[in-house]
Design a protein around this motif. Structure first.
Motif, mmCIF file in Angstrom:
data_model
loop_
_atom_site.group_PDB
_atom_site.id
_atom_site.type_symbol
_atom_site.label_atom_id
_atom_site.label_comp_id
_atom_site.label_asym_id
_atom_site.label_seq_id
_atom_site.Cartn_x
_atom_site.Cartn_y
_atom_site.Cartn_z
ATOM 1 N N LEU A 162 -25.351 15.822 -28.239
ATOM 2 C CA LEU A 162 -24.815 17.163 -28.506
ATOM 3 C C LEU A 162 -23.589 17.432 -27.640
ATOM 4 O O LEU A 162 -22.571 17.951 -28.124
ATOM 5 C CB LEU A 162 -25.898 18.208 -28.242
ATOM 6 C CG LEU A 162 -25.497 19.671 -28.443
ATOM 7 C CD1 LEU A 162 -25.019 19.915 -29.862
ATOM 8 C CD2 LEU A 162 -26.672 20.591 -28.110
ATOM 9 N N THR A 163 -23.651 17.060 -26.361
ATOM 10 C CA THR A 163 -22.517 17.281 -25.464
ATOM 11 C C THR A 163 -21.289 16.497 -25.911
ATOM 12 O O THR A 163 -20.177 17.041 -25.986
ATOM 13 C CB THR A 163 -22.895 16.879 -24.026
ATOM 14 O OG1 THR A 163 -24.027 17.628 -23.600
ATOM 15 C CG2 THR A 163 -21.738 17.128 -23.075
ATOM 16 N N SER A 164 -21.472 15.209 -26.215
ATOM 17 C CA SER A 164 -20.329 14.391 -26.634
ATOM 18 C C SER A 164 -19.761 14.874 -27.964
ATOM 19 O O SER A 164 -18.544 14.794 -28.188
ATOM 20 C CB SER A 164 -20.742 12.921 -26.733
ATOM 21 O OG SER A 164 -21.690 12.728 -27.764
ATOM 22 N N SER A 165 -20.617 15.388 -28.850
ATOM 23 C CA SER A 165 -20.135 15.907 -30.132
ATOM 24 C C SER A 165 -19.268 17.138 -29.930
ATOM 25 O O SER A 165 -18.216 17.285 -30.572
ATOM 26 C CB SER A 165 -21.319 16.242 -31.045
ATOM 27 O OG SER A 165 -22.093 15.099 -31.307
ATOM 28 N N VAL A 166 -19.702 18.028 -29.046
ATOM 29 C CA VAL A 166 -18.906 19.231 -28.752
ATOM 30 C C VAL A 166 -17.558 18.841 -28.145
ATOM 31 O O VAL A 166 -16.506 19.405 -28.500
ATOM 32 C CB VAL A 166 -19.679 20.163 -27.806
ATOM 33 C CG1 VAL A 166 -18.790 21.308 -27.335
ATOM 34 C CG2 VAL A 166 -20.921 20.722 -28.502
ATOM 35 N N LEU B 119 -8.055 12.686 -20.141
ATOM 36 C CA LEU B 119 -8.785 11.579 -19.531
ATOM 37 C C LEU B 119 -10.181 12.028 -19.100
ATOM 38 O O LEU B 119 -11.165 11.294 -19.288
ATOM 39 C CB LEU B 119 -8.005 11.041 -18.326
ATOM 40 C CG LEU B 119 -8.659 9.907 -17.537
ATOM 41 C CD1 LEU B 119 -8.935 8.707 -18.424
ATOM 42 C CD2 LEU B 119 -7.784 9.505 -16.348
ATOM 43 N N LEU B 120 -10.293 13.218 -18.546
ATOM 44 C CA LEU B 120 -11.587 13.739 -18.113
ATOM 45 C C LEU B 120 -12.537 13.898 -19.303
ATOM 46 O O LEU B 120 -13.709 13.489 -19.234
ATOM 47 C CB LEU B 120 -11.393 15.085 -17.405
ATOM 48 C CG LEU B 120 -12.666 15.834 -16.997
ATOM 49 C CD1 LEU B 120 -13.495 15.002 -16.032
ATOM 50 C CD2 LEU B 120 -12.328 17.187 -16.368
ATOM 51 N N LEU B 121 -12.049 14.477 -20.402
ATOM 52 C CA LEU B 121 -12.897 14.675 -21.578
ATOM 53 C C LEU B 121 -13.326 13.337 -22.183
ATOM 54 O O LEU B 121 -14.482 13.177 -22.589
ATOM 55 C CB LEU B 121 -12.164 15.514 -22.625
ATOM 56 C CG LEU B 121 -12.556 16.999 -22.679
ATOM 57 C CD1 LEU B 121 -12.150 17.692 -21.375
ATOM 58 C CD2 LEU B 121 -11.890 17.699 -23.857
ATOM 59 N N ASP B 122 -12.397 12.378 -22.245
ATOM 60 C CA ASP B 122 -12.736 11.077 -22.808
ATOM 61 C C ASP B 122 -13.775 10.361 -21.946
ATOM 62 O O ASP B 122 -14.709 9.735 -22.465
ATOM 63 C CB ASP B 122 -11.472 10.216 -22.920
ATOM 64 C CG ASP B 122 -11.678 8.998 -23.796
ATOM 65 O OD1 ASP B 122 -11.780 9.156 -25.022
ATOM 66 O OD2 ASP B 122 -11.761 7.873 -23.246
ATOM 67 N N LEU B 123 -13.635 10.477 -20.629
ATOM 68 C CA LEU B 123 -14.596 9.859 -19.717
ATOM 69 C C LEU B 123 -15.979 10.490 -19.869
ATOM 70 O O LEU B 123 -16.994 9.782 -19.960
ATOM 71 C CB LEU B 123 -14.097 9.998 -18.277
ATOM 72 C CG LEU B 123 -14.995 9.426 -17.173
ATOM 73 C CD1 LEU B 123 -15.204 7.932 -17.360
ATOM 74 C CD2 LEU B 123 -14.402 9.717 -15.793
ATOM 75 N N LEU B 124 -16.030 11.817 -19.907
ATOM 76 C CA LEU B 124 -17.314 12.507 -20.066
ATOM 77 C C LEU B 124 -17.960 12.173 -21.410
ATOM 78 O O LEU B 124 -19.174 11.941 -21.491
ATOM 79 C CB LEU B 124 -17.121 14.016 -19.934
ATOM 80 C CG LEU B 124 -16.742 14.549 -18.546
ATOM 81 C CD1 LEU B 124 -16.478 16.048 -18.610
ATOM 82 C CD2 LEU B 124 -17.842 14.245 -17.540
ATOM 83 N N LYS B 125 -17.143 12.142 -22.463
ATOM 84 C CA LYS B 125 -17.664 11.852 -23.798
ATOM 85 C C LYS B 125 -18.251 10.443 -23.856
ATOM 86 O O LYS B 125 -19.348 10.230 -24.388
ATOM 87 C CB LYS B 125 -16.549 12.003 -24.838
ATOM 88 C CG LYS B 125 -16.984 11.766 -26.270
ATOM 89 C CD LYS B 125 -15.870 12.110 -27.230
ATOM 90 C CE LYS B 125 -14.709 11.146 -27.131
ATOM 91 N NZ LYS B 125 -15.098 9.777 -27.582
ATOM 92 N N GLN C 170 -27.148 17.138 -35.828
ATOM 93 C CA GLN C 170 -28.197 16.114 -35.776
ATOM 94 C C GLN C 170 -28.812 16.020 -34.381
ATOM 95 O O GLN C 170 -30.043 16.030 -34.227
ATOM 96 C CB GLN C 170 -27.616 14.757 -36.166
ATOM 97 C CG GLN C 170 -28.627 13.614 -36.048
ATOM 98 C CD GLN C 170 -27.985 12.252 -36.192
ATOM 99 O OE1 GLN C 170 -26.873 12.127 -36.713
ATOM 100 N NE2 GLN C 170 -28.663 11.221 -35.715
ATOM 101 N N TYR C 171 -27.950 15.940 -33.351
ATOM 102 C CA TYR C 171 -28.485 15.805 -31.996
ATOM 103 C C TYR C 171 -29.056 17.121 -31.481
ATOM 104 O O TYR C 171 -29.918 17.119 -30.599
ATOM 105 C CB TYR C 171 -27.406 15.262 -31.060
ATOM 106 C CG TYR C 171 -27.184 13.787 -31.262
ATOM 107 C CD1 TYR C 171 -28.160 12.862 -30.873
ATOM 108 C CD2 TYR C 171 -26.036 13.302 -31.864
ATOM 109 C CE1 TYR C 171 -27.982 11.507 -31.068
ATOM 110 C CE2 TYR C 171 -25.849 11.943 -32.063
ATOM 111 C CZ TYR C 171 -26.827 11.050 -31.668
ATOM 112 O OH TYR C 171 -26.653 9.708 -31.884
ATOM 113 N N ALA C 172 -28.603 18.238 -32.038
ATOM 114 C CA ALA C 172 -29.238 19.516 -31.705
ATOM 115 C C ALA C 172 -30.672 19.529 -32.238
ATOM 116 O O ALA C 172 -31.590 20.029 -31.566
ATOM 117 C CB ALA C 172 -28.432 20.675 -32.286
#
Length: 258
Positions: A239-243, A206-212, A22-24
């Protein structure tokens, strides 16, 4: 309810894939519009995006039950800050999914008199509250890990440093130079930044959760008109958060717990 939660968990990966698609489409539509693409092609992309969104809403039917079950589990956490942030975030997610289910009924014609704009705004408010609490939780856990890393580094430095007299005129040495306030502040900020990088590098979940969460928070901010960023930026963030979400499903050890 537990059987429904297990079923919902199995469909979560598919929903994440449709979210990425969808976001793509959102990002693609923005790029094509900037490039002067034909109106027919842009309409096709928008319709595909709308179909993806409606499919995701169908997949999220009943997700409120999963969010409530998660809130029941986290209400017993020993850490008061984590208990408050995570539990209230799950409750806001439950309300967000409930509003989303009502909105799905309106879009499919089951509730033809529904004010879709009002319910959409309401759902995004709950989504924003949940993301703010998730970011608060990330900041709190980061601070705890930074304090732990700082104490560990100080203990290692104390154990490894050779014992010696402090230089002074009495023992033939020179008095140490007193740093200026600006240089001391710069050194302190640099030390904290290096500590932050170390903590995030050593804690991928923690890094992935923060970025998402940082990517996701711009979506409701834009939809509510609090911080408009445009469809291109929203598409890139979504798109980034979905990946990143798909990565946590494919590799469960990357998911932040609890």
């Amino acid at each position: 309810m537990e059987s429904w939660v297990r079923f919902s968990a199995r469909s979560q990966a598919k929903e994440r894939v449709f979210r990425a698609a969808q976001y793509a489409c959102t990002l693609l539509g923005y790029t094509l519009q900037r490039g002067g693409a034909r109106a027919e092609l842009l309409n096709t992309i928008r319709q595909l995006e709308a179909h993806m969104s409606l499919t995701r809403k169908l997949m999220r039917l009943g997700n409120s039950a999963e969010a409530l079950e998660a809130a029941k589990r986290t209400v017993h956490l020993s850490d008061g800050v984590l208990r408050l942030c995570i539990t209230v975030a799950h409750l806001n997610r439950a309300m967000y999914f409930a509003c989303d289910n009502v909105l799905w009924a309106g879009k499919t014609g089951l509730l033809p008199e529904l004010d879709q704009n009002k319910w959409s705004q309401r759902s995004f408010r709950f989504y924003l509250f949940a993301l703010i609490l998730n970011l608060t939780r990330d900041a709190y856990e980061t601070r705890l890990l930074m304090e732990r890393e700082s104490r560990s580094s100080a203990a290692k430095s104390f154990n490894c440093s050779p014992s010696s007299l402090t230089p002074s005129p009495e023992n033939g040495g020179e008095l140490p130079l007193t740093p200026s306030p600006s240089s001391a502040l710069s050194a302190g900020l640099n030390k904290q930044f290096q500590l932050l990088i170390t903590v995030l590098r050593n804690n991928p979940p923690l890094l992935l959760d923060l970025l998402k969460n940082l990517c996701d928070v711009f979506i409701p901010l834009d939809r509510l008109g609090l911080y408009p960023t445009g469809s291109g930026f929203v598409g890139a963030c979504g798109l980034t958060s979905s990946v990143l979400s798909i990565l946590t499903i494919v590799h469960p050890w990357l998911k932040l717990k609890p």
